[in-house]
Design an enzyme around this catalytic site. Sequence first.
Site, mmCIF file in Angstrom:
data_model
loop_
_atom_site.group_PDB
_atom_site.id
_atom_site.type_symbol
_atom_site.label_atom_id
_atom_site.label_comp_id
_atom_site.label_asym_id
_atom_site.label_seq_id
_atom_site.Cartn_x
_atom_site.Cartn_y
_atom_site.Cartn_z
ATOM 1 N N ASP A 485 0.825 -1.208 0.000
ATOM 2 C CA ASP A 485 0.000 0.000 0.000
ATOM 3 C C ASP A 485 0.861 1.260 0.000
ATOM 4 O O ASP A 485 2.072 1.223 0.244
ATOM 5 C CB ASP A 485 -0.893 -0.037 1.261
ATOM 6 C CG ASP A 485 -2.225 0.664 1.040
ATOM 7 O OD1 ASP A 485 -2.321 1.509 0.126
ATOM 8 O OD2 ASP A 485 -3.169 0.383 1.803
ATOM 9 N N ASP A 547 -10.823 1.758 -3.367
ATOM 10 C CA ASP A 547 -11.414 1.451 -2.062
ATOM 11 C C ASP A 547 -12.936 1.463 -2.148
ATOM 12 O O ASP A 547 -13.606 1.008 -1.222
ATOM 13 C CB ASP A 547 -10.960 2.474 -1.011
ATOM 14 C CG ASP A 547 -9.630 2.072 -0.382
ATOM 15 O OD1 ASP A 547 -9.241 0.899 -0.523
ATOM 16 O OD2 ASP A 547 -8.990 2.936 0.250
HETATM 17 C C1 GLA Z 1 -5.793 1.745 2.161
HETATM 18 C C2 GLA Z 1 -6.204 0.551 1.300
HETATM 19 C C3 GLA Z 1 -7.245 -0.242 2.020
HETATM 20 C C4 GLA Z 1 -6.707 -0.709 3.345
HETATM 21 C C5 GLA Z 1 -6.257 0.487 4.168
HETATM 22 C C6 GLA Z 1 -5.546 0.040 5.421
HETATM 23 O O1 GLA Z 1 -6.809 2.672 2.273
HETATM 24 O O2 GLA Z 1 -6.657 0.977 0.068
HETATM 25 O O3 GLA Z 1 -7.628 -1.349 1.244
HETATM 26 O O4 GLA Z 1 -5.666 -1.596 3.137
HETATM 27 O O5 GLA Z 1 -5.362 1.301 3.438
HETATM 28 O O6 GLA Z 1 -5.114 1.092 6.181
#
Ligand code: GLA
Length: 727
Positions: A485, A547
């Site tokens: 990420d 997301d």
């Molecule tokens: C980001 C990712 C999510 C999740 C969060 C965790 O927003 O896109 O899928 O993994 O971080 O903090």
Amino acid sequence: MKGVNGIIMITKSTNKINETTFYLSGKTMSYIMAVDKIGYLRHIYHGSKIRPRGGSEIRNLDAAWTAYVEDRIILETALFEYPAYGHADLRIPSYSVTNSGGDSVSELKFKGFEIKENHVPELNGLPCVFAGGKTAQTLEITLADEKSGLEAVLLYTVFEEYDVLLRSVVFRNTSDKPINIDSAYSANVDIEQGDYDLIYFAGSWGRERDLHRQPIQLGSKTDISAARGSSSHCINPFVMIAERGADEEHGNVFGFSLIYSGNHSSMIECDHSGNVRVMQGINPLDFGKELKPGESFETPQCVLSFSADGIGGISRELSDLYRNNLCRSKWVHRERPVLINNWEATYFDFNEEKLLAIAKKAKEAGIELFVLDDGWFGKRDDDTSGLGDWFVNLKKLPSGLDGLAKKINDIGLDFGLWIEPEMVNPDSELYRAHPDWAIHVEGREPALSRNQLILDLSRPEVCDYIIDAISKVLSGANISYVKWDMNRPMTDMPRKGYNYEYMLGFYRVMGTLTSSFPDILFEGCAGGGGRFDAGVLAYMPQIWTSDDSDAIARLKIQYSTSMGYPISSMGAHVTAVPNHQVGRVTPLKTRADVAYTGAFGYELDITKMSDEEFEEVKRQVEKVKKLRGLTLNGDFYRLKSPYETNCCMWETVSKDKSEVFVMVCRVLNTANTNEPHVRLTALDPDADYRDEETGRIYGGDELMYMGVVPVYENRDFSSFTMHLKRV
Ligand code: GLA
């Protein structure tokens, strides 16, 4: 006429206008350029294939060229290959410099060329396309500015099997004084006058890559760019120029894709005669590179694609190229495991017991991989602390990562993990030990975003630390999958050109880790789909698309993302309702139907589902296992656009046309309407196909020309799918 396997041909002119003409050919396209009498490298043609005919040039450039030679007029509407600033051309240049004398004038003239057979260039520290067994040739044309000593080597690679052209530029300072490069695009194409539309992908968190199409107006300048440190949610480094009226299956379309994950720009200028200049490369904003005598600088690689068969042609070509010749992971050709991720099930609030309960239930449903998301390391119960401390939080996970992985493996699932290696929270052991490792400008407080700072990957010791810390995590437990990420934009950069330096560090870290752990399936992510680009795809075969996991929002996001990237690269999960991002309640069936066309998984608390829902999940998992081979290798067709209609329809067809999956989703229901027939495409009209669910047999011709009537539930957000196999 000199030629190399017919892909690159050189002719000497007989008409005294151009000296040397270069013909580059792909599968069905040609790209032609020529050196004029003055020594400028001029663009002649990019489009459907034209047979090279030695010496008999070509088109109506003669008038302009003659005028130039006789009257010394400015070439303000001529087509150039790599236009300079301050001399013959008055439009936006593809590079700019500050010479040692303080001026910005530059004039690149032809110096020589070299053809490299069976060769695809490797860029120093930057991701790029590789040969992968295909027949490719590279033409290197050296241009030089005599006065300043600056040289630009333009690289052009063509493949016999593709309609793409790889472009990049290497700058060299051959003088004894420094030259400052202020901007350096990877490629320029001056498209001849006509009516064109610009297609680009803009958005934000949760609304990534929203499709935009607008006419290119005479005299306009449009900068499709991002300067947020990563390729970003806001503007994707992929644009298309489509002839007015070109659609999914018809018309000339030109694609420009940058294999780069940092600040980028696609610049489009339409001159007063209607020629369209398109450039793509590093964003000039905050860019700068001092070239000392003898030094060189390399731009990222740009993939130019051409299709005479509309936007769909570009998408299928790029999918094949990325799957076969860009991504180095062995997983790119492997069916992806059906995963379950705990993020939306637990967020930060989990313990071993909760995770194991989810894993056990997931196993019962046939799911294959359990992914532990954010919150397993350091002191991290929310997003205010812990990033950078890559050791397990024993309070939450008393048996450690290794112990947890073993327990998950004993249940019968593989184990995967979330990491965010480029980041640090000020509240972390790492930051307390190395506050200077975060990107900052001396004497200024760096801006926080999501309570975190970015580590300075331009520093080798910081990259080494990350490689070491993450390697320990990955070798310390049986980890089969990693979600990488990156959750904030980049600010407070200490110098011009810093973002490029960061990217070199990022690619080194990512390249080292992905090649040291070749069996791990890596998935890219950046606050959802904030780094969905070909640079990341060179290392990781899939990327979390957004997301926003709501099925209806995903229709648009996946529809537009598939224009520039393989469907197998789009992470797509079934999540709970009401959806956590938009509050919408969609049927479980629709959520899965939309996610099948991607790297499929679940992201919900499966222990809380009703028996009926759980049985449905079991059937879905069974179904996706039958479909995923097709998603991995098939050709994708967008049949109805959710941007234009109340309905989204897409179809995946295997290369040999023996298998097809079609998904139709009707967004809002209306009373008393006849639903339009679902007409498929690209099948064998003479073959018969069996519906895998109903057993019913259809003719390929029937499916394509007459179509079938979709069966929907009487409600909003209802979907219909067919998985057909040739009998
Ligand atoms: C980001 C990712 C999510 C999740 C969060 C965790 O927003 O896109 O899928 O993994 O971080 O903090």
